[in-house]
Design a protein around this motif. Structure first.
Motif, short mmCIF file in Angstrom:
data_model
loop_
_atom_site.label_atom_id
_atom_site.label_comp_id
_atom_site.label_asym_id
_atom_site.label_seq_id
_atom_site.Cartn_x
_atom_site.Cartn_y
_atom_site.Cartn_z
N VAL A 31 -2.62 -2.65 7.94
CA VAL A 31 -2.82 -2.59 6.44
C VAL A 31 -4.23 -2.22 6.23
N ALA A 32 -4.73 -1.13 5.66
CA ALA A 32 -6.09 -0.62 5.15
C ALA A 32 -6.09 -1.08 3.61
N ASP A 33 -7.08 -2.05 3.36
CA ASP A 33 -7.50 -2.47 2.25
C ASP A 33 -8.92 -2.59 1.72
N THR A 34 -9.53 -1.29 1.82
CA THR A 34 -11.00 -1.09 1.66
C THR A 34 -11.18 -1.41 0.49
N GLY A 35 -10.58 -1.50 -0.55
CA GLY A 35 -10.96 -1.81 -2.01
C GLY A 35 -11.13 -0.23 -2.65
N ASP A 36 -10.76 0.75 -1.93
CA ASP A 36 -11.09 2.21 -2.48
C ASP A 36 -9.54 2.64 -2.25
N ALA A 37 -8.81 3.05 -3.28
CA ALA A 37 -7.51 3.47 -2.86
C ALA A 37 -7.21 4.62 -2.46
N GLU A 38 -8.32 5.75 -2.66
CA GLU A 38 -7.95 6.92 -2.05
C GLU A 38 -8.27 6.99 -0.60
N LEU A 39 -9.36 6.19 -0.22
CA LEU A 39 -9.63 6.21 1.02
C LEU A 39 -8.47 5.33 1.71
N ASP A 40 -7.90 4.51 1.45
CA ASP A 40 -6.72 3.83 1.90
C ASP A 40 -5.65 4.68 2.12
N PHE A 96 -9.03 -3.30 7.67
CA PHE A 96 -10.07 -3.39 6.80
C PHE A 96 -9.64 -4.29 5.64
N GLY A 97 -10.89 -4.99 5.40
CA GLY A 97 -10.47 -5.70 4.03
C GLY A 97 -10.35 -7.37 3.99
N ARG A 98 -10.56 -7.57 5.51
CA ARG A 98 -10.39 -9.05 5.66
C ARG A 98 -11.51 -9.40 6.77
N GLY A 99 -12.72 -9.98 6.29
CA GLY A 99 -13.52 -10.64 7.17
C GLY A 99 -14.34 -9.51 7.60
N ASN A 100 -14.30 -8.36 7.37
CA ASN A 100 -15.31 -7.06 7.66
C ASN A 100 -15.63 -6.28 6.47
N PHE A 108 -6.41 0.16 29.62
CA PHE A 108 -7.06 1.18 30.31
C PHE A 108 -6.38 2.57 30.48
N HIS A 109 -6.82 3.38 29.64
CA HIS A 109 -6.27 4.86 29.48
C HIS A 109 -4.71 4.73 28.91
N ASP A 110 -4.65 3.59 28.13
CA ASP A 110 -3.06 3.07 27.66
C ASP A 110 -3.16 3.05 25.98
N GLU A 111 -2.72 3.98 25.49
CA GLU A 111 -2.67 3.89 23.98
C GLU A 111 -1.14 4.00 23.35
N VAL A 112 -1.10 3.43 22.40
CA VAL A 112 0.02 3.57 21.38
C VAL A 112 -0.19 4.12 20.07
N LEU A 113 0.89 4.72 19.48
CA LEU A 113 0.90 5.25 18.07
C LEU A 113 1.49 4.18 17.33
N TYR A 114 0.54 3.59 16.25
CA TYR A 114 1.19 2.63 15.26
C TYR A 114 0.67 2.95 13.79
N PRO A 115 1.67 2.69 12.87
CA PRO A 115 1.50 3.16 11.38
C PRO A 115 0.82 2.19 10.80
N VAL A 116 -0.28 2.85 9.77
CA VAL A 116 -1.17 2.24 8.85
C VAL A 116 -0.54 2.36 7.53
N ALA A 117 -0.78 1.47 6.70
CA ALA A 117 -0.17 1.62 5.25
C ALA A 117 -1.10 0.84 4.38
N SER A 118 -0.95 0.99 3.09
CA SER A 118 -1.59 0.25 2.21
C SER A 118 -0.44 -0.04 0.98
N PRO A 119 0.45 -0.79 1.15
CA PRO A 119 1.61 -1.27 0.20
C PRO A 119 0.99 -1.23 -1.31
N ASP A 120 1.79 -0.44 -1.95
CA ASP A 120 1.56 -0.41 -3.32
C ASP A 120 2.74 -0.44 -4.19
#
Length: 372
Positions: free
Chosen positions: A338-347, A300-304, A360-372
């Motif tokens: 990176v989540a950079d929505t402009g809303d710190a609490e939402l990030d 979030f925060g780049r081009g969308n 197809f029926h294949d997922e992995v877990l990956y970390p999301v962060a908002s470095p501050d």
């Protein structure tokens, strides 16, 4: 010993993002965005960076341009401020360049600026590699490697310099794209030069990777997985080539660099603005399909920017379908998304491990962060 920080804000950076204008370069686009009720976000994103520097007011002198290009915010926040360039009421690209040139004569320790790729081009034209620079991401287009991953990350990096920590300097590319072609669905990026930036890998983004995904079979598998989930709900289809592959599998027209709406595997609306999306989802169950920016990891925060914090909250984290190939994730080298929505609490709410559909029926877990 005081630290002399140059500051330039492009107050119009990013104003076209939430309105699906895909850029803010040029007076005509800026006036169109303002007429449509665009909100100027660059000052607030600069505030997020400068807030981390408030404890260092006695050590910091900010050299800036008048009015909304820096002076107004700095004085409001209580920083020692020296105005070395008088900008007009409505600044243009040449004002960014002239302000940057004026800062060279002041021998600032670092030139901090808020904007997008157009602003980076203006700064590069004026200073080249004569002074270290650092960008606060505030534009619709952030392809250049001179920007930090979030505004707070920029503040942290400046804080390290003010504290006298050893921070490496490296050369980073200044990139920009043809906005006219961009609005027609074509990404035509080119390199305009390079500037020196202070580097800390947690905080500085990579240059955006371009090109098409080579493994078409993987994209077909990802598309099949998402399509299998489509029922009566509304599906908000984000931008990017991976999402475009899903639309292609459905046989639907796709706004590569915009946001579309699908229901019952049929196109409901195309290239929606932030406000149009909020109106469209009202009263419906909704899923959101997004991908990440290759090489950078932003979801979030780049081009969308059409995907506003209000929209994301309304949809909910559990209703986000994040799609990407494993090769795209591996290219991040272990860096979090990176989540950079402009809303710190939402990030913060978006942070943590998130499932990524990689086949197809294949997922992995990956970390999301908002470095501050």
């Amino acid at each position: 010993m005081s630290f002399k920080l140059g500051l330039i804000i492009n107050p119009y950076a990013g104003i076209g993002g939430a309105l699906a204008l895909k850029g803010s370069d040029g007076k005509a686009i800026r006036e169109q965005a303002l007429a449509m009720g665009a909100v100027q976000l660059a000052p607030e994103r600069t505030r997020q960076a400068l807030t981390l520097l408030l404890p260092y007011q006695q050590q910091l002198q900010i050299v800036t341009a008048s009015g909304p290009m820096g002076e107004d915010l700095c004085r409001e926040m209580g920083f020692s401020t020296q105005v070395i360039y008088q900008s007009p009421a409505q600044s243009e690209a040449e004002d960014t360049e002239n302000a940057a040139k004026a800062m060279l004569t002041e021998q600032v320790d670092l030139l901090l600026f808020a904007g997008g790729d157009g602003t980076a081009r203006n700064i590069c034209s004026a200073v080249e590699d004569k002074v270290p620079v650092l960008g606060i991401p505030a534009g619709c287009k952030i392809h250049s490697g001179v920007y930090c991953v979030t505004p707070k990350a920029a503040g942290r990096l400046v804080e390290m310099l003010v504290q006298g920590e050893l921070v490496s300097l490296l050369e980073a590319d200044v990139m920009d794209i043809d906005e006219s072609a961009f609005r027609d669905g074509t990404v035509r990026a080119r390199r305009y030069g390079e500037m020196r930036i202070p580097s800390e890998l947690r905080y500085v983004q990579a240059v955006k990777m371009g090109g098409k995904e080579s493994d078409e079979l993987v994209l077909e598998d990802i598309a099949a997985h998402v399509i299998e989930q489509m029922d009566d709900q509304l599906f908000v289809m984000g931008s990017g080539s991976t999402v475009a592959a899903i639309m292609a599998e459905l046989g639907l027209d796709n706004t590569l660099l915009g946001v579309d709406l699908v229901q019952h595997q049929q196109l409901v609306a195309s290239d929606l603005t932030a406000s149009q999306l909020l109106d469209a989802i009202d009263g419906h169950e909704v899923k959101l399909v997004i991908t990440l920016i290759g090489g950078q990891g932003h979801i979030f925060g780049r081009g969308n920017q059409q995907l506003s914090p209000k929209l994301i909250r309304a949809i909910g984290r559990d209703n986000i379908f994040l799609v990407a190939t494993k090769s795209k994730l591996k290219a991040l080298g272990g860096r979090p998304l990176v989540a950079d929505t402009g809303d710190a609490e939402l990030d913060k709410q978006l942070s943590g491990l998130i499932p990524v559909i990689t086949g197809f029926h294949d997922e992995v877990l990956y970390p999301v962060a908002s470095p501050d």
